[in-house]
Enzyme design. Structure first.
Site, PDB file in Angstrom:
ATOM      1  NE  ARG A  26     -67.144  10.263  72.689  1.00  0.00           N
ATOM      2  CZ  ARG A  26     -66.562  11.139  73.520  1.00  0.00           C
ATOM      3  NH1 ARG A  26     -65.266  11.367  73.435  1.00  0.00           N
ATOM      4  NH2 ARG A  26     -67.266  11.769  74.449  1.00  0.00           N
ATOM      5  CG  ASP A  27     -65.081  10.183  76.860  1.00  0.00           C
ATOM      6  OD1 ASP A  27     -63.913  10.296  76.461  1.00  0.00           O
ATOM      7  OD2 ASP A  27     -65.587  10.987  77.661  1.00  0.00           O
ATOM      8  CG  HIS A 219     -68.710  14.279  79.781  1.00  0.00           C
ATOM      9  ND1 HIS A 219     -69.103  13.375  78.816  1.00  0.00           N
ATOM     10  CD2 HIS A 219     -67.371  14.132  79.873  1.00  0.00           C
ATOM     11  CE1 HIS A 219     -68.058  12.724  78.358  1.00  0.00           C
ATOM     12  NE2 HIS A 219     -66.980  13.166  78.994  1.00  0.00           N
ATOM     13  CG  HIS A 221     -63.462  12.433  82.396  1.00  0.00           C
ATOM     14  ND1 HIS A 221     -62.972  11.379  81.661  1.00  0.00           N
ATOM     15  CD2 HIS A 221     -64.208  13.159  81.541  1.00  0.00           C
ATOM     16  CE1 HIS A 221     -63.406  11.476  80.409  1.00  0.00           C
ATOM     17  NE2 HIS A 221     -64.159  12.553  80.301  1.00  0.00           N
ATOM     18  CB  CYS A 252     -59.752  13.239  76.572  1.00  0.00           C
ATOM     19  SG  CYS A 252     -59.575  14.171  75.041  1.00  0.00           S
ATOM     20  CG  ASN A 261     -65.971   9.057  80.675  1.00  0.00           C
ATOM     21  OD1 ASN A 261     -65.047   8.571  80.043  1.00  0.00           O
ATOM     22  ND2 ASN A 261     -66.625  10.121  80.268  1.00  0.00           N
TER      23      ASN A 261
HETATM   24  P1  HMG Z   1     -56.618  18.662  60.983  1.00  0.00           P
HETATM   25  O1  HMG Z   1     -55.401  17.811  60.802  1.00  0.00           O
HETATM   26  O2  HMG Z   1     -56.424  20.103  61.366  1.00  0.00           O
HETATM   27  O3  HMG Z   1     -57.572  18.538  59.693  1.00  0.00           O
HETATM   28  O4  HMG Z   1     -57.494  17.955  62.083  1.00  0.00           O
HETATM   29  P2  HMG Z   1     -57.659  19.408  58.382  1.00  0.00           P
HETATM   30  O5  HMG Z   1     -58.981  20.086  58.362  1.00  0.00           O
HETATM   31  O6  HMG Z   1     -56.427  20.250  58.211  1.00  0.00           O
HETATM   32  O7  HMG Z   1     -57.651  18.274  57.251  1.00  0.00           O
HETATM   33  C1  HMG Z   1     -56.510  17.452  57.053  1.00  0.00           C
HETATM   34  C2  HMG Z   1     -56.935  16.195  56.307  1.00  0.00           C
HETATM   35  O8  HMG Z   1     -57.767  15.436  57.168  1.00  0.00           O
HETATM   36  C3  HMG Z   1     -57.769  16.443  55.042  1.00  0.00           C
HETATM   37  O9  HMG Z   1     -57.451  15.395  54.115  1.00  0.00           O
HETATM   38  C4  HMG Z   1     -59.183  16.252  55.510  1.00  0.00           C
HETATM   39  O10 HMG Z   1     -60.084  15.828  54.500  1.00  0.00           O
HETATM   40  C5  HMG Z   1     -59.024  15.147  56.535  1.00  0.00           C
HETATM   41  P3  HMG Z   1     -56.514  15.667  52.847  1.00  0.00           P
HETATM   42  O11 HMG Z   1     -57.228  16.761  52.088  1.00  0.00           O
HETATM   43  O12 HMG Z   1     -55.211  16.134  53.435  1.00  0.00           O
HETATM   44  O13 HMG Z   1     -56.463  14.335  52.159  1.00  0.00           O
HETATM   45  N1  HMG Z   1     -60.074  15.201  57.533  1.00  0.00           N
HETATM   46  C6  HMG Z   1     -60.840  14.148  57.915  1.00  0.00           C
HETATM   47  N2  HMG Z   1     -60.857  12.863  57.529  1.00  0.00           N
HETATM   48  C7  HMG Z   1     -61.779  12.051  58.118  1.00  0.00           C
HETATM   49  N3  HMG Z   1     -62.664  12.491  59.042  1.00  0.00           N
HETATM   50  C8  HMG Z   1     -62.663  13.768  59.448  1.00  0.00           C
HETATM   51  C9  HMG Z   1     -61.718  14.643  58.877  1.00  0.00           C
HETATM   52  N4  HMG Z   1     -61.462  15.954  59.062  1.00  0.00           N
HETATM   53  C10 HMG Z   1     -60.465  16.279  58.245  1.00  0.00           C
HETATM   54  N5  HMG Z   1     -63.549  14.171  60.364  1.00  0.00           N
HETATM   55  C11 HMG Z   1     -59.616  17.488  63.151  1.00  0.00           C
HETATM   56  C12 HMG Z   1     -58.726  18.553  62.536  1.00  0.00           C
HETATM   57  C13 HMG Z   1     -60.788  18.170  63.814  1.00  0.00           C
HETATM   58  C14 HMG Z   1     -60.081  16.550  62.062  1.00  0.00           C
HETATM   59  C15 HMG Z   1     -58.758  16.700  64.180  1.00  0.00           C
HETATM   60  O14 HMG Z   1     -58.206  17.629  65.082  1.00  0.00           O
HETATM   61  C16 HMG Z   1     -59.550  15.687  64.949  1.00  0.00           C
HETATM   62  O15 HMG Z   1     -60.031  14.711  64.393  1.00  0.00           O
HETATM   63  N6  HMG Z   1     -59.682  15.887  66.265  1.00  0.00           N
HETATM   64  C17 HMG Z   1     -60.465  14.991  67.113  1.00  0.00           C
HETATM   65  C18 HMG Z   1     -59.826  14.819  68.459  1.00  0.00           C
HETATM   66  C19 HMG Z   1     -60.684  13.911  69.294  1.00  0.00           C
HETATM   67  O16 HMG Z   1     -61.396  13.070  68.795  1.00  0.00           O
HETATM   68  N7  HMG Z   1     -60.615  14.082  70.628  1.00  0.00           N
HETATM   69  C20 HMG Z   1     -61.381  13.278  71.539  1.00  0.00           C
HETATM   70  C21 HMG Z   1     -62.848  13.615  71.542  1.00  0.00           C
HETATM   71  S1  HMG Z   1     -63.265  15.038  72.522  1.00  0.00           S
HETATM   72  C22 HMG Z   1     -63.411  14.400  74.130  1.00  0.00           C
HETATM   73  O17 HMG Z   1     -63.078  13.272  74.371  1.00  0.00           O
HETATM   74  C23 HMG Z   1     -63.996  15.276  75.218  1.00  0.00           C
HETATM   75  C24 HMG Z   1     -65.426  14.881  75.583  1.00  0.00           C
HETATM   76  O18 HMG Z   1     -65.491  13.543  76.023  1.00  0.00           O
HETATM   77  C25 HMG Z   1     -65.950  15.802  76.691  1.00  0.00           C
HETATM   78  C26 HMG Z   1     -64.971  15.974  77.854  1.00  0.00           C
HETATM   79  O19 HMG Z   1     -64.622  14.977  78.497  1.00  0.00           O
HETATM   80  O20 HMG Z   1     -64.560  17.108  78.049  1.00  0.00           O
HETATM   81  C27 HMG Z   1     -66.361  15.032  74.375  1.00  0.00           C
HETATM   82 MG    MG Z   2     -64.977  12.877  78.096  1.00  0.00          MG
END
Ligand code: HMG
Ligand code: MG
Length: 311
Positions: A26-27, A219, A221, A252, A261
């Site tokens: 995933r990450d 966690h 990096h 990320c 990581n």
């Molecule tokens: P948004 O554009 O604000 O979504 O994104 P929305 O709520 O306004 O919805 C827009 C459209 O997207 C809608 O469809 C929803 O149904 C659809 P429409 O009605 O327009 O046809 N939608 C989705 N479709 C599929 N799956 C979903 C989903 N949600 C809404 N889940 C959102 C908001 C949260 C979805 C977006 O910002 C997002 O996906 N962000 C994820 C970012 C990400 O993955 N970052 C990396 C992971 S975090 C990380 O790596 C850190 C970590 O490792 C720890 C560390 O290192 O610190 C964990």
């Molecule tokens: Mg991470």
């Protein structure tokens, strides 16, 4: 001659067993520009499990436009082989992601928040309070259904836009996630700026506020080469779950300057040398990361993988 395994010298005050929470699929992969075929991801996860990983974060049910590499989450999760004792948590950002995950038969989820306002905006397109409200809306029904829930807190040790992050700000978010019902909280050093004293200070502050280190994971990096030193400090402070990514893959897409990581092989080399059980077979893991590196077309960043490959 290159050593294949470290000599074992235990160190007082450390746990006998550490749960390695493997995030490579995933990450590790979420930042890869070239699409990795779903079958390759499934084989990567199977190889990690065969190497002894017991918790493999498999994928992310985020919006496919936001993280195109993991757009195949629904297909991939259905391909995974389930075995007793093998856990496959997945990342879930909101109710839509939760519904997708449930439809695939997911039993363990990870929600993700931030210690800072700017990263909540960049990563989740909402305010910190908005993100926490979305998270509560997922965690409440998930707990009622009997799912296991992890809460991530990103930017616990520094933020590329806001700079220093106060441990008390992190503690407030940790406490809210625990109040929602999360079983475990992972403290994310998203951009790798933590140092060991800082890690100790945060875990000690949380302990003073009543958070048992047994409910925390770390966690790290490795941007500044501190991930192993920080891990050692965390183990001394009572942590027994450590996130790591096979081969040191990762980063990320929504955090400037986030690099790979902590590499699982580098972690396992240290834990093996300390006589701490992880259940992971180091040579098998190295072989898995080399296999994945061939698919990605570049060597694994892990120092242990590089050393064991030369030998
Ligand atoms: P948004 O554009 O604000 O979504 O994104 P929305 O709520 O306004 O919805 C827009 C459209 O997207 C809608 O469809 C929803 O149904 C659809 P429409 O009605 O327009 O046809 N939608 C989705 N479709 C599929 N799956 C979903 C989903 N949600 C809404 N889940 C959102 C908001 C949260 C979805 C977006 O910002 C997002 O996906 N962000 C994820 C970012 C990400 O993955 N970052 C990396 C992971 S975090 C990380 O790596 C850190 C970590 O490792 C720890 C560390 O290192 O610190 C964990
Ligand atoms: Mg991470």
């Amino acid at each position: 001659m290159t050593a294949r395994l470290p000599q074992v010298f235990p160190h007082a005050g450390l746990p006998e067993h550490v749960t390695v929470y493997e995030v490579g699929a995933r990450d590790g992969l979420q930042n890869e520009k070239t699409t990795v075929p779903t079958e390759v991801k499934a084989e990567f996860i199977e190889r990690l499990a065969n190497a002894g990983a017991s918790v493999v974060e498999a994928t992310s049910f985020v919006h496919p436009k936001w993280v195109p590499q993991l757009a195949d989450a629904d297909v991939l999760f259905r391909l995974l082989e389930h075995r007793p004792g093998l856990r496959y948590p997945v990342l879930v950002p909101n109710l839509r992601g939760y519904e997708r995950a449930l439809a695939c038969g997911v039993r363990e989820i990870a929600v993700f928040a931030s210690a800072t306002e700017t990263f909540a905006q960049r990563n989740l397109n909402t305010t910190l309070d908005g993100a926490l409200a979305d998270i509560e809306a997922v965690v409440t029904p998930a707990i009622e259904r009997g799912l296991w829930v992890r809460g991530y807190v990103s930017m616990c040790f520094g933020d590329p836009w806001e700079g220093p992050v106060e441990p008390s700000a992190v503690a407030s978010v940790v406490e809210r996630l625990l109040a929602f019902g999360c079983h475990e909280i992972s403290l994310g050093d998203t951009i790798g700026t933590a140092t060991p004293g800082h890690v100790r200070a945060l875990i000690n502050l949380l302990a003073d506020r009543g958070v048992d280190p047994a409910r925390l994971a770390v966690h790290f990096h490795d941007t500044y080469g501190q991930a192993l030193a920080n891990t050692f400090a965390a183990l001394q402070a009572g942590i027994t779950t450590v996130d790591a990514s096979a081969g040191g893959l990762g980063g990320c897409p929504y955090a400037e300057s986030a690099t790979g990581n902590l590499a699982t092989e580098d972690l396992v080399w240290m834990l093996d040398g300390l006589g701490i059980d992880t259940g992971i077979d180091l040579p098998a893991l190295v072989e898995t990361s080399r296999w994945m590196a061939d698919h990605l077309g570049r060597p694994a960043p892990s120092r242990a993988v590089q050393a064991l490959t030369k030998g």
